[in-house]
Enzyme design. Structure first.
Site, PDB file in Angstrom:
ATOM      1  N   TYR A  60     -70.260  39.585 -83.665  1.00  0.00           N
ATOM      2  CA  TYR A  60     -71.318  39.788 -84.648  1.00  0.00           C
ATOM      3  C   TYR A  60     -71.725  41.257 -84.693  1.00  0.00           C
ATOM      4  O   TYR A  60     -71.829  41.859 -85.767  1.00  0.00           O
ATOM      5  CB  TYR A  60     -72.514  38.917 -84.290  1.00  0.00           C
ATOM      6  CG  TYR A  60     -73.652  38.989 -85.279  1.00  0.00           C
ATOM      7  CD1 TYR A  60     -73.565  38.334 -86.499  1.00  0.00           C
ATOM      8  CD2 TYR A  60     -74.816  39.695 -84.978  1.00  0.00           C
ATOM      9  CE1 TYR A  60     -74.610  38.386 -87.416  1.00  0.00           C
ATOM     10  CE2 TYR A  60     -75.870  39.747 -85.882  1.00  0.00           C
ATOM     11  CZ  TYR A  60     -75.764  39.097 -87.099  1.00  0.00           C
ATOM     12  OH  TYR A  60     -76.806  39.160 -88.000  1.00  0.00           O
ATOM     13  N   ASP A  64     -66.265  29.804 -99.441  1.00  0.00           N
ATOM     14  CA  ASP A  64     -66.038  30.377 -98.124  1.00  0.00           C
ATOM     15  C   ASP A  64     -65.719  31.837 -98.369  1.00  0.00           C
ATOM     16  O   ASP A  64     -64.657  32.170 -98.909  1.00  0.00           O
ATOM     17  CB  ASP A  64     -64.873  29.672 -97.421  1.00  0.00           C
ATOM     18  CG  ASP A  64     -64.562  30.252 -96.044  1.00  0.00           C
ATOM     19  OD1 ASP A  64     -65.080  31.343 -95.718  1.00  0.00           O
ATOM     20  OD2 ASP A  64     -63.784  29.629 -95.303  1.00  0.00           O
ATOM     21  N   VAL A  65     -66.631  32.736 -98.027  1.00  0.00           N
ATOM     22  CA  VAL A  65     -66.462  34.149 -98.375  1.00  0.00           C
ATOM     23  C   VAL A  65     -65.248  34.781 -97.711  1.00  0.00           C
ATOM     24  O   VAL A  65     -64.768  35.825 -98.152  1.00  0.00           O
ATOM     25  CB  VAL A  65     -67.726  34.971 -98.039  1.00  0.00           C
ATOM     26  CG1 VAL A  65     -68.906  34.511 -98.883  1.00  0.00           C
ATOM     27  CG2 VAL A  65     -68.051  34.924 -96.559  1.00  0.00           C
ATOM     28  N   ASP A  67     -72.332  29.067-101.381  1.00  0.00           N
ATOM     29  CA  ASP A  67     -72.471  28.738 -99.971  1.00  0.00           C
ATOM     30  C   ASP A  67     -71.429  27.688 -99.616  1.00  0.00           C
ATOM     31  O   ASP A  67     -70.933  26.974-100.494  1.00  0.00           O
ATOM     32  CB  ASP A  67     -73.868  28.197 -99.654  1.00  0.00           C
ATOM     33  CG  ASP A  67     -74.274  28.405 -98.201  1.00  0.00           C
ATOM     34  OD1 ASP A  67     -73.680  27.757 -97.325  1.00  0.00           O
ATOM     35  OD2 ASP A  67     -75.172  29.228 -97.951  1.00  0.00           O
ATOM     36  N   LYS A 115     -71.121  43.665 -87.990  1.00  0.00           N
ATOM     37  CA  LYS A 115     -72.256  44.209 -88.727  1.00  0.00           C
ATOM     38  C   LYS A 115     -72.280  45.739 -88.680  1.00  0.00           C
ATOM     39  O   LYS A 115     -72.697  46.397 -89.633  1.00  0.00           O
ATOM     40  CB  LYS A 115     -73.564  43.634 -88.180  1.00  0.00           C
ATOM     41  CG  LYS A 115     -73.756  42.160 -88.502  1.00  0.00           C
ATOM     42  CD  LYS A 115     -73.759  41.888 -90.000  1.00  0.00           C
ATOM     43  CE  LYS A 115     -74.108  40.456 -90.340  1.00  0.00           C
ATOM     44  NZ  LYS A 115     -74.164  40.213 -91.803  1.00  0.00           N
TER      45      LYS A 115
END
Length: 255
Positions: free
Chosen positions: A153, A58-59, A37, A157
């Protein structure tokens, strides 16, 4: 209760909400867990609580992904499960979104998920005993019924749904026993919703009413679905979408 004994799992966005519940559930089901995280204090405390490993991540940093996966493999000797949970919302419509916000939400929610899949597959192919694993990508009901108030978002998604199917079928055609499925949660009791409620009193009640069950999900309910997909109990299930939405997408919006 799924048996994950001996399996090694990597869970992103582990500091709160669905991620934290997933770390707890996978550990309770016997997995060795590595959580990541951006929020170090909360993430580290959660992982220490259940005996999991932790790293700051940080993905959206694609270059860091192979290193994170390598840390998990070094810790556990293999990687069996990846849960791509880390994500962000923007609260900006097409009339409000700026380039920086758009780029960031796609980098975290979509590119981060892709980079995680890519790095995990490379590790799972080299697992002792042969190529095997389970990747679970967390999408949202907005992937099917988008929000007019959050274009980034919703778009990201929706793309995660299709990404997961492409990953699943590529692995299957390559002859790898690596499955990739999507979990689609509905409105869930998380810190993000708490913060939004502070700005918009009554939001939680309105969101809960989108489900015929008229309540929010507990993160642990989504974690239970994730644990099932991570287990060996569904070996023929890949490229699938598991709805954990309290029936929200099963009812006509007028009723």
């Amino acid at each position: 209760m799924p048996d994950l004994s001996g399996k090694a799992a990597l869970v992103t966005g582990c500091a709160s909400g669905i991620g934290a519940a997933t770390v707890r559930r996978l550990a309770a089901d016997g997995a060795r867990v590595f959580g990541t995280d951006l929020y170090e204090a909360r993430g580290k405390a959660l992982c220490e609580e259940v005996g999991a490993r932790f790293a700051v991540q940080d993905v959206s940093d694609r270059a860091l992904w192979p290193e994170i996966v390598a840390q998990a493999v070094e810790a556990f000797g293999r990687l069996d499960i990846l849960v791509n949970n880390a994500g962000m919302v923007t609260g900006k419509s097409i009339g409000e979104v700026d380039d920086g916000t758009w780029d960031r939400v796609l980098a975290v929610n979509l590119t981060g998920t892709m980079a995680g899949c890519r790095a995990a597959i490379a590790a799972m192919v080299d697992n002792p005993g042969g190529a095997k694993g389970s990747i679970i990508n967390i999408a949202s009901t907005t992937a099917m019924a988008p929000l007019p108030t959050d274009v980034g978002y919703s778009a990201s998604k929706g793309a995660v749904r299709v990404l997961s199917k492409s990953v699943a079928t590529w692995c299957a055609k390559a002859g790898y026993a690596i499955r990739c499925n999507t979990v689609i949660p509905g409105a869930t009791e998380t810190g993000i919703l708490d913060a939004a409620e502070a700005d918009m009193p009554g939001l939680k009640a309105a969101v809960a009413a989108t489900s015929p069950m008229n309540r929010l999900a507990d993160p642990a309910e989504t974690a239970a679905a994730i644990s099932f997909l991570a287990s060996d109990e569904c070996p023929f299930m890949t490229g699938a979408e598991m709805l954990v939405d309290g029936g929200a997408l099963s009812i006509h919006p007028g009723f």
